[in-house]
Write a protein that holds these residues in place. Structure first.
Motif, short mmCIF file in Angstrom:
data_model
loop_
_atom_site.label_atom_id
_atom_site.label_comp_id
_atom_site.label_asym_id
_atom_site.label_seq_id
_atom_site.Cartn_x
_atom_site.Cartn_y
_atom_site.Cartn_z
N GLY A 171 0.54 -1.62 0.18
CA GLY A 171 -0.01 0.13 0.34
C GLY A 171 0.82 1.19 0.02
N SER A 172 2.18 1.48 0.93
CA SER A 172 2.80 2.62 1.18
C SER A 172 3.42 2.45 -0.64
CB SER A 172 4.20 1.89 1.81
OG SER A 172 3.71 2.46 3.42
N GLY A 173 4.12 1.69 -1.70
CA GLY A 173 4.73 1.04 -2.67
C GLY A 173 3.79 2.53 -3.81
N ILE A 174 2.49 2.25 -3.48
CA ILE A 174 0.80 2.25 -4.51
C ILE A 174 1.41 3.53 -4.00
CG2 ILE A 174 -1.08 2.12 -4.79
CD1 ILE A 174 -0.97 -0.84 -3.98
N ASP B 85 2.37 7.73 5.09
CA ASP B 85 4.14 7.93 4.79
C ASP B 85 4.52 7.53 5.32
OD1 ASP B 85 5.55 8.91 3.09
OD2 ASP B 85 5.21 11.01 2.44
N ILE B 86 5.57 6.35 5.15
CA ILE B 86 6.34 5.13 5.97
C ILE B 86 7.77 6.09 6.08
CG2 ILE B 86 5.10 2.19 5.62
CD1 ILE B 86 8.02 3.53 3.58
N ARG B 87 7.68 7.87 5.64
CA ARG B 87 8.79 8.51 5.75
C ARG B 87 8.81 8.74 7.01
NH1 ARG B 87 8.43 10.85 -0.51
NH2 ARG B 87 6.57 10.78 0.74
N ASN B 88 7.99 9.12 7.44
CA ASN B 88 8.00 9.09 8.66
C ASN B 88 7.80 8.43 9.60
OD1 ASN B 88 5.23 10.29 11.05
ND2 ASN B 88 5.63 12.16 10.14
N LEU B 89 8.83 8.83 10.50
CA LEU B 89 8.77 7.57 11.57
C LEU B 89 7.72 6.72 12.27
CD1 LEU B 89 12.66 7.92 12.48
CD2 LEU B 89 11.74 6.19 11.63
N GLY B 90 7.03 8.59 12.97
CA GLY B 90 5.92 7.68 13.76
C GLY B 90 4.94 7.39 12.93
N GLY C 64 7.00 -6.11 -1.08
CA GLY C 64 6.31 -5.65 -1.20
C GLY C 64 6.23 -4.01 -1.11
N PHE C 65 6.85 -3.24 -1.22
CA PHE C 65 7.39 -1.77 -1.21
C PHE C 65 7.48 -2.33 -2.72
CE2 PHE C 65 9.03 -1.61 3.14
CZ PHE C 65 7.98 -0.08 3.35
N GLU C 66 7.94 -3.44 -3.39
CA GLU C 66 8.40 -2.81 -5.08
C GLU C 66 7.10 -3.66 -5.90
OE1 GLU C 66 10.91 -2.39 -6.44
OE2 GLU C 66 12.26 -1.26 -4.85
N LEU C 67 6.41 -4.04 -5.44
CA LEU C 67 5.02 -4.39 -6.32
C LEU C 67 4.14 -3.62 -6.13
CD1 LEU C 67 3.40 -6.99 -7.35
CD2 LEU C 67 2.74 -6.90 -4.88
N GLY C 68 4.32 -2.57 -4.84
CA GLY C 68 3.56 -1.34 -5.13
C GLY C 68 4.27 -0.38 -5.84
N THR D 20 -5.79 7.14 -8.76
CA THR D 20 -6.77 6.39 -7.54
C THR D 20 -5.55 5.50 -6.81
OG1 THR D 20 -6.27 3.94 -8.52
CG2 THR D 20 -8.46 6.03 -8.97
N ALA D 21 -3.95 5.83 -6.34
CA ALA D 21 -3.00 5.08 -5.83
C ALA D 21 -3.59 5.20 -4.30
CB ALA D 21 -1.76 5.12 -5.70
N GLN D 22 -3.79 6.58 -3.99
CA GLN D 22 -4.37 6.97 -2.38
C GLN D 22 -5.46 6.01 -1.93
OE1 GLN D 22 -1.77 8.25 -0.84
NE2 GLN D 22 -3.07 10.00 0.95
N LEU D 23 -5.91 6.16 -2.67
CA LEU D 23 -7.48 5.87 -3.04
C LEU D 23 -7.00 4.15 -2.22
CD1 LEU D 23 -10.51 5.75 -2.27
CD2 LEU D 23 -10.98 4.94 -4.57
N VAL D 24 -6.84 3.38 -2.60
CA VAL D 24 -5.97 2.11 -2.62
C VAL D 24 -5.56 1.59 -1.57
CG1 VAL D 24 -5.11 -0.07 -4.10
CG2 VAL D 24 -6.80 1.96 -5.53
N GLY D 25 -4.61 2.19 -1.69
CA GLY D 25 -3.32 2.33 -0.49
C GLY D 25 -4.55 2.23 0.94
N GLY D 26 -5.20 3.20 0.72
CA GLY D 26 -6.37 3.59 2.37
C GLY D 26 -7.03 2.32 2.83
N LEU D 27 -7.04 1.88 1.33
CA LEU D 27 -8.90 0.52 1.38
C LEU D 27 -8.24 -0.14 1.54
CD1 LEU D 27 -10.93 1.51 -1.96
CD2 LEU D 27 -11.34 1.43 0.40
N ILE D 28 -6.68 -0.53 1.16
CA ILE D 28 -5.96 -1.87 1.80
C ILE D 28 -5.04 -2.51 3.62
CG2 ILE D 28 -3.33 -2.93 1.87
CD1 ILE D 28 -3.15 -2.42 -1.34
N LEU D 29 -5.35 -0.90 3.95
CA LEU D 29 -5.29 -0.85 4.99
C LEU D 29 -6.35 -0.64 5.63
CD1 LEU D 29 -2.37 2.42 5.79
CD2 LEU D 29 -2.11 0.58 5.81
N ILE D 30 -7.55 0.14 5.15
CA ILE D 30 -9.05 -0.23 6.62
C ILE D 30 -9.46 -2.07 5.79
CG2 ILE D 30 -11.40 0.10 6.30
CD1 ILE D 30 -10.26 2.86 5.92
N GLY D 31 -9.11 -2.27 5.01
CA GLY D 31 -9.46 -4.17 4.47
C GLY D 31 -8.19 -4.69 5.68
N LEU D 32 -7.40 -4.41 5.88
CA LEU D 32 -6.56 -5.21 6.78
C LEU D 32 -7.31 -5.04 8.24
CD1 LEU D 32 -3.61 -6.97 7.04
CD2 LEU D 32 -2.03 -4.58 7.57
#
Length: 194
Positions: free
Chosen positions: A22-25, A107-112, A157-161, A171-183
């Motif tokens: 999701g982050s890669g996407i 954004d996984i670039r943010n440590l928090g 996962g990052f590379e695939l994303g 639609t990348a941001q929408l898909v990434g959010g849906l992946i996290l909620i689905g998870l």
């Protein structure tokens, strides 16, 4: 025994894989440094949590299992919801806006943010450590293998994303959010119906 640990490691790493993809996407041009750092953090927490669970032992299992899945669900749903909201904000502000911009809710670039995501995806590993304690089995080799597997799986996962993100930039941001909620929903359902 080693095959069992490998299978446990693969199953535990699937949540981190989904977040990595999701982050890669959703992050345009995710640099190799952030991929390695993100994979390292996911692997590190998949190592730490079983060890912590092993030390906590059987006495605390009943305290943890009542709310661990709710914690993971809330964290993932919150971050995923912010990503979805941002995707609609970007689309409404400009029809040609690139959804894979530099500032993201997940954004996984943010440590928090990376820390929250690693905690949310590694809570199950805590229970694995507790079960190893109950069975009186050594945790160090198992935790090391689980962490190593997660590290490798997250890089994939990052590379695939990233590759999928190039195909579906709008639609990348929408898909990434849906992946996290689905998870988050998957984690919640698994614990409620187990």
């Amino acid at each position: 025994m080693t095959l069992t640990i490998v299978l446990i490691g693969l199953s535990l790493s699937m949540d981190a894989f989904a977040v990595s993809a999701g982050s890669g996407i959703s992050i345009k041009g995710l640099k190799f440094f952030y991929i390695i750092r993100g994979a390292f953090f996911f692997g590190l927490f998949q190592f730490i949590m079983p060890v912590a669970g092993w030390y906590l032992g059987k006495s605390t299992l009943s305290l943890i299992e009542d709310y661990d899945h709710w914690t993971a669900f809330v964290l993932l749903a919150f971050i995923g919801g912010k990503m979805i909201k941002e995707s609609f904000d970007l689309k409404s502000s400009s029809p040609d806006a690139d959804c894979r911009t530099e500032k993201k809710a997940a954004d996984i670039r943010n440590l928090g943010t990376l820390f929250v995501l690693t905690i949310a995806t590694s809570i199950d590993a805590l229970a694995v450590g507790i079960s190893y304690s109950v069975l009186d089995q050594d945790i160090w080799a198992a935790a090391g293998l689980i962490g190593g597997i997660t590290f490798v799986v997250c890089i994939a996962g990052f590379e695939l994303g990233k590759r999928i993100g190039l195909l579906f930039e709008k639609t990348a941001q929408l898909v990434g959010g849906l992946i996290l909620i689905g998870l988050g929903i998957k984690i919640l359902i698994e614990h409620i119906f187990k």
